[in-house]
Design a protein around this motif. Structure first.
Motif, PDB file in Angstrom:
ATOM      1  N   TRP A 144      43.289  78.778  -7.178  1.00 33.39           N
ATOM      2  CA  TRP A 144      42.469  77.645  -6.466  1.00 33.39           C
ATOM      3  C   TRP A 144      41.105  77.983  -6.228  1.00 33.39           C
ATOM      4  O   TRP A 144      40.315  76.788  -6.336  1.00 33.39           O
ATOM      5  N   SER A 145      40.603  79.065  -6.268  1.00 37.31           N
ATOM      6  CA  SER A 145      39.346  79.215  -6.259  1.00 37.31           C
ATOM      7  C   SER A 145      38.475  78.974  -7.389  1.00 37.31           C
ATOM      8  O   SER A 145      37.273  79.047  -7.117  1.00 37.31           O
TER       9      SER A 145
ATOM     10  N   LEU B 159      26.453  75.446  -4.830  1.00 38.32           N
ATOM     11  CA  LEU B 159      27.732  75.098  -4.069  1.00 38.32           C
ATOM     12  C   LEU B 159      29.065  75.657  -4.672  1.00 38.32           C
ATOM     13  O   LEU B 159      29.769  76.314  -4.145  1.00 38.32           O
ATOM     14  N   CYS B 160      29.312  74.974  -5.757  1.00 34.84           N
ATOM     15  CA  CYS B 160      30.527  75.515  -6.500  1.00 34.84           C
ATOM     16  C   CYS B 160      30.526  76.980  -6.763  1.00 34.84           C
ATOM     17  O   CYS B 160      31.589  77.560  -6.672  1.00 34.84           O
ATOM     18  N   ALA B 161      29.469  77.364  -7.266  1.00 31.54           N
ATOM     19  CA  ALA B 161      29.542  78.922  -7.403  1.00 31.54           C
ATOM     20  C   ALA B 161      29.860  79.669  -6.302  1.00 31.54           C
ATOM     21  O   ALA B 161      30.365  80.620  -6.439  1.00 31.54           O
TER      22      ALA B 161
ATOM     23  N   TYR C 128      32.936  71.501 -11.630  1.00 38.57           N
ATOM     24  CA  TYR C 128      31.189  71.191 -11.923  1.00 38.57           C
ATOM     25  C   TYR C 128      31.383  71.394 -13.446  1.00 38.57           C
ATOM     26  O   TYR C 128      30.361  70.460 -14.030  1.00 38.57           O
ATOM     27  N   LEU C 129      31.737  72.301 -14.197  1.00 40.55           N
ATOM     28  CA  LEU C 129      31.437  72.565 -15.516  1.00 40.55           C
ATOM     29  C   LEU C 129      32.131  71.363 -16.585  1.00 40.55           C
ATOM     30  O   LEU C 129      31.433  71.231 -17.649  1.00 40.55           O
ATOM     31  N   THR C 130      33.067  70.857 -15.922  1.00 42.64           N
ATOM     32  CA  THR C 130      33.751  69.881 -17.076  1.00 42.64           C
ATOM     33  C   THR C 130      32.807  68.662 -16.535  1.00 42.64           C
ATOM     34  O   THR C 130      33.388  67.563 -17.215  1.00 42.64           O
TER      35      THR C 130
ATOM     36  N   GLY D 259      32.847  82.103  -5.556  1.00 44.40           N
ATOM     37  CA  GLY D 259      32.862  83.462  -5.218  1.00 44.40           C
ATOM     38  C   GLY D 259      33.409  83.756  -3.852  1.00 44.40           C
ATOM     39  O   GLY D 259      34.249  84.774  -3.921  1.00 44.40           O
ATOM     40  N   VAL D 260      33.480  83.085  -2.823  1.00 44.13           N
ATOM     41  CA  VAL D 260      34.232  83.421  -1.821  1.00 44.13           C
ATOM     42  C   VAL D 260      35.552  83.199  -2.039  1.00 44.13           C
ATOM     43  O   VAL D 260      36.492  84.153  -1.385  1.00 44.13           O
TER      44      VAL D 260
END
Length: 168
Positions: free
Chosen positions: A39-40, A9-11, A47-49, A15-16
Motif C-alpha cells: 500500500w505504501s 509529497l508522494c515520496a 506519480y511515476l506512471t 517513506g512514512v
C-alpha cells in the motif's frame, strides 16, 4: 493540480508508509508488513506512471458530486419523493391483496381464478387414443396400521418406520 509539488509529497507518503510497514513486520508478522509495504508504494507508483492527474480529476469529480448531493435541497426533495413513491406502492399492494381476500370471502370464490382445463385432443384417424392416466396407474393401497406395542418399548416408533420402508 500544478500548484502542488507532487514528487516530494508522494515520496514522503511512501517513506512514512515503508517505516510503518517495517514496524508492522516486526510486531504482527510478515503478512501484515508486506501488505502495508504494498500500500505504501502506490503513491510513488502513481506519480511515476503519470496516473496522478487522472486520479486527481476523478477524486475532485467525486467530491463535487457528493457535496452537490448532500448540500442540495432539491436532491433531498427528490429522495423524499422517491421514498414516498415506494411507500405508496407497498401500501397499494397490501390494500389490493386485502380487497381481493374480502371479495373472495363474500362470494365464496377461490382466491385465484381457476385455470381453464384444456379440452382433450381428438385422436387422429388411424392413431389409437392414449389411455387415461387413471387406467394406466393402479390406485395406491394403504397398509393397515400395525398394532400398538407396549408403552415401555422406546423403539417401537422407529421399528414401525423401518418396517414401512421395507427395512427389517
Amino acid at each position: 493540480m500544478d500548484q502542488i509539488a507532487w514528487l516530494p509529497l508522494c515520496a514522503g507518503v511512501t517513506g512514512v508508509g515503508l517505516v510503518i510497514s517495517f514496524l508492522l513486520l516486526r510486531r504482527k508478522g510478515a503478512a501484515a508488513g508486506l501488505r502495508a509495504a504494498a500500500w505504501s508504494l502506490l503513491p510513488m507508483a502513481a506519480y511515476l506512471t503519470g496516473a496522478l492527474p487522472v486520479l486527481w480529476k476523478v477524486g475532485t469529480a467525486l467530491v463535487g458530486f457528493v457535496t452537490g448531493l448532500v448540500f442540495s435541497p432539491t436532491v433531498w426533495i427528490g429522495v423524499a419523493l422517491t421514498g414516498l413513491a415506494v411507500v405508496l406502492f407497498l401500501v397499494s399492494g397490501f390494500l389490493r391483496g386485502r380487497g381481493r381476500a374480502k371479495a373472495d370471502r363474500r362470494t365464496g370464490a377461490p382466491a385465484e381464478p381457476a385455470q381453464r382445463q384444456a379440452a382433450p385432443a381428438q385422436p387422429r384417424p388411424g392413431v389409437a387414443a392414449p389411455a387415461p392416466a387413471s387406467a394406466t396407474q393402479p390406485l395406491p393401497t394403504r397398509r393397515p396400521a400395525p398394532a400398538k406395542k407396549a408403552a415401555d418399548d422406546d423403539f417401537s416408533d422407529i421399528e414401525d418406520i423401518l418396517k414401512r420402508r421395507g427395512i427389517s
